[in-house]
Design an enzyme around this catalytic site. Structure first.
Site, PDB file in Angstrom:
ATOM      1  N   GLN A   1      14.305  73.503  14.292  1.00 40.28           N
ATOM      2  CA  GLN A   1      14.072  74.255  15.536  1.00 40.28           C
ATOM      3  C   GLN A   1      12.856  75.183  15.467  1.00 40.28           C
ATOM      4  OE1 GLN A   1      17.263  75.495  18.143  1.00 40.28           O
ATOM      5  NE2 GLN A   1      16.676  77.615  17.857  1.00 40.28           N
TER       6      GLN A   1
ATOM      7  N   HIS B   1      21.311  78.475  24.666  1.00 41.14           N
ATOM      8  CA  HIS B   1      22.627  79.109  24.834  1.00 41.14           C
ATOM      9  C   HIS B   1      22.571  80.577  24.401  1.00 41.14           C
ATOM     10  CE1 HIS B   1      22.441  78.665  20.577  1.00 41.14           C
ATOM     11  NE2 HIS B   1      23.713  78.897  20.351  1.00 41.14           N
TER      12      HIS B   1
ATOM     13  N   ASP C   1      28.763  86.463  21.493  1.00 37.76           N
ATOM     14  CA  ASP C   1      27.679  87.418  21.766  1.00 37.76           C
ATOM     15  C   ASP C   1      26.599  86.841  22.669  1.00 37.76           C
ATOM     16  OD1 ASP C   1      27.066  85.614  19.677  1.00 37.76           O
ATOM     17  OD2 ASP C   1      25.394  86.867  19.034  1.00 37.76           O
ATOM     18  N   GLN C   2      26.656  85.535  22.946  1.00 37.28           N
ATOM     19  CA  GLN C   2      25.557  84.907  23.699  1.00 37.28           C
ATOM     20  C   GLN C   2      25.351  85.545  25.074  1.00 37.28           C
ATOM     21  OE1 GLN C   2      26.954  80.855  23.636  1.00 37.28           O
ATOM     22  NE2 GLN C   2      27.001  80.875  21.399  1.00 37.28           N
TER      23      GLN C   2
ATOM     24  N   GLU D   1      14.280  83.533  17.298  1.00 38.97           N
ATOM     25  CA  GLU D   1      13.256  82.540  16.942  1.00 38.97           C
ATOM     26  C   GLU D   1      12.332  82.276  18.133  1.00 38.97           C
ATOM     27  OE1 GLU D   1      16.394  80.470  13.832  1.00 38.97           O
ATOM     28  OE2 GLU D   1      15.826  79.348  15.621  1.00 38.97           O
TER      29      GLU D   1
ATOM     30  N   HIS E   1      25.143  81.649  10.794  1.00 37.70           N
ATOM     31  CA  HIS E   1      25.380  82.676   9.776  1.00 37.70           C
ATOM     32  C   HIS E   1      24.549  82.371   8.527  1.00 37.70           C
ATOM     33  CE1 HIS E   1      29.402  84.147  11.598  1.00 37.70           C
ATOM     34  NE2 HIS E   1      28.851  83.304  12.448  1.00 37.70           N
TER      35      HIS E   1
ATOM     36  N   TRP F   1      22.059  84.341  18.714  1.00 38.75           N
ATOM     37  CA  TRP F   1      21.077  85.382  18.382  1.00 38.75           C
ATOM     38  C   TRP F   1      19.914  84.805  17.573  1.00 38.75           C
ATOM     39  CZ3 TRP F   1      19.084  89.155  20.557  1.00 38.75           C
ATOM     40  CH2 TRP F   1      18.384  90.168  19.892  1.00 38.75           C
ATOM     41  N   ASN F   2      20.193  83.828  16.698  1.00 43.48           N
ATOM     42  CA  ASN F   2      19.079  83.255  15.926  1.00 43.48           C
ATOM     43  C   ASN F   2      18.107  82.536  16.845  1.00 43.48           C
ATOM     44  OD1 ASN F   2      19.923  83.755  13.030  1.00 43.48           O
ATOM     45  ND2 ASN F   2      21.745  82.782  13.887  1.00 43.48           N
ATOM     46  N   SER F   3      18.637  81.758  17.779  1.00 43.39           N
ATOM     47  CA  SER F   3      17.756  81.039  18.703  1.00 43.39           C
ATOM     48  C   SER F   3      16.947  82.028  19.537  1.00 43.39           C
ATOM     49  CB  SER F   3      18.583  80.134  19.621  1.00 43.39           C
ATOM     50  OG  SER F   3      19.214  79.128  18.865  1.00 43.39           O
TER      51      SER F   3
HETATM   52  N1  UDP Z   1      19.031  74.917  14.799  1.00 42.82           N
HETATM   53  C1  UDP Z   1      18.244  73.975  14.178  1.00 42.82           C
HETATM   54  N2  UDP Z   1      18.118  72.743  14.766  1.00 42.82           N
HETATM   55  C2  UDP Z   1      18.735  72.399  15.915  1.00 42.82           C
HETATM   56  C3  UDP Z   1      19.537  73.383  16.557  1.00 42.82           C
HETATM   57  C4  UDP Z   1      19.665  74.622  15.978  1.00 42.82           C
HETATM   58  O1  UDP Z   1      17.633  74.235  13.139  1.00 42.82           O
HETATM   59  O2  UDP Z   1      18.564  71.244  16.351  1.00 42.82           O
HETATM   60  C5  UDP Z   1      19.184  76.250  14.152  1.00 42.82           C
HETATM   61  C6  UDP Z   1      18.460  77.322  14.924  1.00 42.82           C
HETATM   62  O3  UDP Z   1      17.117  77.386  14.499  1.00 42.82           O
HETATM   63  C7  UDP Z   1      19.262  78.569  14.601  1.00 42.82           C
HETATM   64  C8  UDP Z   1      20.658  78.026  14.298  1.00 42.82           C
HETATM   65  O4  UDP Z   1      20.543  76.625  14.140  1.00 42.82           O
HETATM   66  O5  UDP Z   1      18.733  79.227  13.477  1.00 42.82           O
HETATM   67  C9  UDP Z   1      21.646  78.294  15.410  1.00 42.82           C
HETATM   68  O6  UDP Z   1      22.003  79.628  15.412  1.00 42.82           O
HETATM   69  P1  UDP Z   1      22.243  80.421  16.758  1.00 42.82           P
HETATM   70  O7  UDP Z   1      22.619  81.813  16.373  1.00 42.82           O
HETATM   71  O8  UDP Z   1      21.086  80.297  17.654  1.00 42.82           O
HETATM   72  O9  UDP Z   1      23.444  79.677  17.466  1.00 42.82           O
HETATM   73  P2  UDP Z   1      24.871  79.120  16.981  1.00 42.82           P
HETATM   74  O10 UDP Z   1      24.628  77.770  16.458  1.00 42.82           O
HETATM   75  O11 UDP Z   1      25.401  80.072  15.937  1.00 42.82           O
HETATM   76  O12 UDP Z   1      25.676  79.108  18.229  1.00 42.82           O
END
Ligand code: UDP
Length: 513
Positions: free
Chosen positions: A391, A406, A430-431, A414, A55, A409-411
């Site tokens: 990341q 996983h 939502d994954q 990206e 978030h 949405w951010n992953s």
């Molecule tokens: N992320 C990171 N380093 C890591 C793992 C994750 O910077 O080693 C960041 C990734 O770039 C993303 C966020 O953490 O922006 C994870 O958000 P995402 O929506 O993908 O998954 P969530 O953690 O909410 O399940």
């Protein structure tokens, strides 16, 4: 008490192109005769976010875009527990990085909420009552200090923020940080389709058709919508989404509902159209980290010094390690910031990684390490295991050829923007929908999980061979990924669809003052 800060105001370094209507200009000019303002037409966005990495990241990217596009003042607010993790030395006080000002609110859980043992229903109620009070105090304090907030934007799981905005006569906007497809599913669920879905919640293969969306299976629905037991520990999360849609319904009745969405028209035109008659969705994504979008600019440096990470970066030299690997050879594995990997899942991945010759970079957060014990330390030249990495930098590295993700949405976004094909291993929330969408758009393949929800080593092998190998499917995936990478960058680039939408939104909010 506020920390004295030496604000190096960088918001106006780029000219603003925001259009303001003649009426609003007149209104602002008249007001300034009555009470002189420090700047004419100052917009001040207060962006409030839940303290989870998935978030915080898109919220911060939005803050920076607003500062750049609108020359606006931007304040970012997350709970004290999140603020402490972002800025360990700030002692709960305001931090200012010259572009964004960070002011934390208390949600009644300043030491953090224990996701393993905590009661989510209690959290929902207490966070609402304490958060409403403390955020309102921040809004009043900003007003008294000559920085009146002109718009409050909030991310998910904080439906009460809209009430704080309304109580102060400030427009409130929901920032949906998941895809529009997920929004449309929630929307239809809360508008007449809950009975149909609940009656088939036990059958993951049951096919559902919702207005405007292609048919999908129950297993592809956000997991909080297929909860069938009222005593499910996550039922409180469904309730928070329900409250969010109740707020939107109220706003819609007054024609004030606005939802910013972290997606772009070219990617999700169908889902955006699926609710277009009901809610005004404004696609402004993908919200990119500054280093990608603003390489080499002063803002990118600001971003680097801003405390966006809730986790301590691993000190291992993983970027140098990547430098030593051939182009597109490395498998990057990460399940995000929240997922707790099952022991069997971790063992399957470990076994496969050892047997296979592909180099890998694997993120195993500290709290997941117990499951693997000392086994992780046996890693050799072929792979590297880190607790947390940057990341986006990893995904941007030419050595990375695939992301086993996983599908947060951010992953997902990206990976798309960096042009890296995915192997989707969705866990919950939502994954599962994101994984379906990623596969539909040709961004990768979805791994089939076994009866215990584990991706077995042989299946992981098959998926990697598909996206990294020389077969037709692999070539097609890589072609599509390259295409979406370009489209995503165009959408947020100058004059692209999302860039235009964000500028129009800023202009519309300015005209409300
Ligand atoms: N992320 C990171 N380093 C890591 C793992 C994750 O910077 O080693 C960041 C990734 O770039 C993303 C966020 O953490 O922006 C994870 O958000 P995402 O929506 O993908 O998954 P969530 O953690 O909410 O399940």
């Amino acid at each position: 008490m506020w920390t004295a800060v030496d604000r190096q105001d960088k918001r106006h370094e780029e000219p603003s192109t925001v259009e303001v209507s003649a009426t609003s200009r007149y209104y602002i000019a008249t007001k300034s005769l009555v009470k002189p303002r420090r700047r004419t037409m100052e917009q001040h966005f207060l962006v409030v976010t839940y303290a989870a990495q998935g978030h915080v990241n898109p919220a911060l990217h939005l803050c920076r875009r607003l500062a750049r596009v609108a020359g606006a003042r931007v304040t970012f607010s997350t709970s004290i527990s999140g603020h402490r993790r972002m800025f360990a030395s700030s002692a709960d006080q305001e931090v200012d990085d010259g572009v964004v000002c960070y002011v934390p609110f208390s949600d009644g859980y300043d030491g953090g909420f224990d996701r393993e043992t905590g009661n989510r229903d209690e959290f929902r109620l207490r966070a609402k009552s304490v958060g409403t009070r403390t955020l309102a105090a921040i809004v009043r304090s900003l007003q008294q200090r000559g920085r009146p907030v002109t718009c409050i934007i909030h991310t998910l799981l904080l439906p009460w923020v809209a009430d704080v905005a309304h109580d102060h006569g400030i427009p409130s906007v929901l920032y949906w940080i998941q895809p529009a497809t997920v929004f449309a599913m929630y929307y239809h669920y809360f508008h007449g389709y809950d009975g149909l879905i609940a009656s088939h919640g036990h059958d993951p293969q049951f096919e559902v058709t919702l207005p405007g969306l292609p048919p999908f299976k129950i297993r592809d629905l956000p997991s909080f919508l297929s909860i069938t037991r009222p005593d499910d520990p996550y039922a409180a999360v469904t309730d928070m989404f329900r409250e969010t849609f109740d707020v939107l319904d109220r706003e819609e009745a007054n024609s004030t509902a606005r939802v910013l969405v972290n997606t772009f028209e070219e990617l999700e035109g169908d889902a955006l159209a699926a609710v277009a008659g009901q809610v005004k969705l404004i696609p402004i994504g993908p919200m990119l980290p500054s280093p990608l979008q603003l390489e080499g600019t002063k803002e990118a440096k600001g971003m680097a010094s801003a405390g966006a990470d809730l986790f301590k970066p691993d000190e291992k030299h993983y970027m140098e390690w990547l430098d030593s690997k051939p182009e597109k050879s490395v498998v990057y594995v990460s399940f995000g910031s929240l997922a707790v990997m099952k022991k069997r899942q971790a063992e399957e991945i470990l076994r496969w990684l050892k047997e296979n010759r592909k180099p890998y970079l694997w993120v195993v957060r500290k709290e997941n390490r117990g499951e693997l014990g000392d086994k992780l330390e046996e890693e050799g030249e072929g792979g590297m295991v880190v607790e947390w990495c940057s990341q986006v930098r990893v995904l941007s590295h030419p050595a990375v050829g695939c992301f086993v993700t996983h599908c947060g949405w951010n992953s997902t976004v990206e990976s798309m923007v960096c042009g890296v094909p995915m192997v989707a291993v969705p866990q919950w929330s939502d994954q599962v929908t994101n994984a379906m969408l990623a596969e539909l758009r040709g961004l990768g393949v979805r791994g089939e999980l076994d009866g215990e929800g584990v991706l077995q080593g042989a299946e992981l092998c098959r998926c990697l061979e598909t996206v990294m190998g020389e077969g037709e499917r692999g070539k097609e995936v890589r072609k599509r990924v390259a295409m979406w990478k370009e489209r995503a960058r165009e959408a947020v680039g100058e004059g692209g669809s999302s860039d235009r939408n964000l500028r129009a939104f800023v202009g519309e909010i300015a005209s409300l003052k």
